[in-house]
Enzyme design. Structure first.
Site, PDB file in Angstrom:
ATOM      1  N   SER A 162       0.823  -1.146  -0.070  1.00 18.75           N
ATOM      2  CA  SER A 162       0.090  -0.026  -0.108  1.00 18.75           C
ATOM      3  C   SER A 162       0.923   1.397  -0.073  1.00 18.75           C
ATOM      4  CB  SER A 162      -0.877   0.050   1.450  1.00 18.75           C
ATOM      5  OG  SER A 162      -1.558   1.335   1.348  1.00 18.75           O
ATOM      6  N   TYR A 199      -1.841  -1.174  10.475  1.00 14.96           N
ATOM      7  CA  TYR A 199      -2.037  -1.139   9.206  1.00 14.96           C
ATOM      8  C   TYR A 199      -0.709  -0.979   8.498  1.00 14.96           C
ATOM      9  CZ  TYR A 199      -4.067  -0.988   4.340  1.00 14.96           C
ATOM     10  OH  TYR A 199      -4.073  -1.256   2.853  1.00 14.96           O
TER      11      TYR A 199
END
Ligand code: NAD
Length: 279
Positions: free
Chosen positions: A145, A158
């Site tokens: 990401s 995350y």
């Protein structure tokens, strides 16, 4: 790997029942690949299988939790029996966790580490020995990401998993070159998928109003998972080591490289804006 014609090739996609996983599976099917697909969501998985079969591709699918190493090994064995080979492995399955570090409980950390990091490791552990032994080369895509190189307040769990996926992929890429297996860490920006709806939120971020705002922001940004899938196919074709996808992901990548102090300043400012909002 030349991705213009994938007839006769087999691609494995984890988390194929929704979002980026589904779009990537279908993009590979469009180019002629047969598919081995897994997800914990059987309904979503069945929809992807039906859409892929409409495109004339052969599929094998299984309900698998990527956090379970035994289940991933069984998925690899069954894929080998059903489709006889694996050329492309897409470790995509992932979840979101939001909240300030002090508010996120350790069981949420364990869950996201087991899915977002170990899920990728399990995929590689289960499928790579067969790919190496077959000696045909291939490609591994690990979905990281933009949060894998840009720090953001309220996303430490995350972000930790995505930084790890990026580092793991870069190491693996160096090792697998010998076997003509490429490795790409794909780093999407803000993509319009259901991930915000299903993310676990903690502390003051855990409010229906804030979740709704997040969902709307992703919808307004409106960068589709189909566009990410095209970026993934391109990353495989060009054998890119790191592939930011979307303008904000590219901007963040360049800023972090050339102006890391500016990125850190921006993260501090967002943290202070969040605090003011909650006070
Ligand atoms: N949407 C974004 O903005 C964005 C941005 C960057 C990276 N990503 C990453 O892209 C990947 C796909 O996310 P998405 O946005 O398509 O989300 P999504 O929620 O639409 O899809 C994720 C899929 O993974 C499956 N899944 C979740 N846990 C699983 C498990 N333990 N085992 C097997 N399957 C599991 C879900 O059931 C779902 O079908 C994730 O790794 C995510 O972190 C998403």
């Amino acid at each position: 790997m030349d991705t213009r014609d994938l007839n006769g090739k087999v691609a494995v996609v984890t988390g194929a029942g929704s979002g980026i996983g589904r779009s990537t599976a279908l993009a590979l099917a469009e180019r002629g690949a047969d598919l081995a697909l897994c997800d914990v969501d059987e309904e979503g998985l069945a929809e992807t299988v039906a859409a892929a079969e409409k495109r004339g591709c052969k599929t094998f699918s299984l309900k698998v939790d990527v956090a379970d190493p035994e289940a991933m090994q069984a998925f690899a064995r069954n894929t080998e029996s059903a489709l006889a080979r694996v050329d492309i492995l897409i470790n995509n399955a992932g979840i979101g966790v939001g909240g300030l570090f002090v508010d996120v409980p350790l069981d949420a950390w364990n869950k996201i580490l087991n899915i977002n990091i170990l899920g990728v490791v399990h995929g590689c552990h289960a499928f790579l020995p067969g790919m190496i032994e077959a000696g045909r080369g291939g490609h591994v895509v690990n979905i990281a990401s933009m949060a894998g190189y840009i720090q953001a307040p309220g996303m430490s769990a995350y972000s930790a998993t995505k930084f790890a996926v990026l580092g793991f992929s870069e190491s693996l890429r160096a090792e697998l070159e010998l076997h003509c297996i490429g490795v790409s860490a794909v780093c999407p920006g803000v993509i319009n998928t259901p991930i915000v709806r299903s993310s676990a939120m903690y502390g003051q971020t855990n409010s229906p109003k804030l979740r709704e705002e997040g969902i709307r922001a992703f919808e307004r940004r409106n960068y589709s998972p189909d566009r990410v899938a095209q970026g993934i196919v391109k990353a495989i074709h060009k054998n890119r080591g790191v592939a930011p996808i979307s303008p904000e992901a590219w901007l963040g990548y360049r800023l972090k490289r050339f102006f890391p102090g500016l990125v850190a300043w921006f993260a501090r400012r967002s943290a202070s804006a969040q605090r003011k909002r909650f006070d």
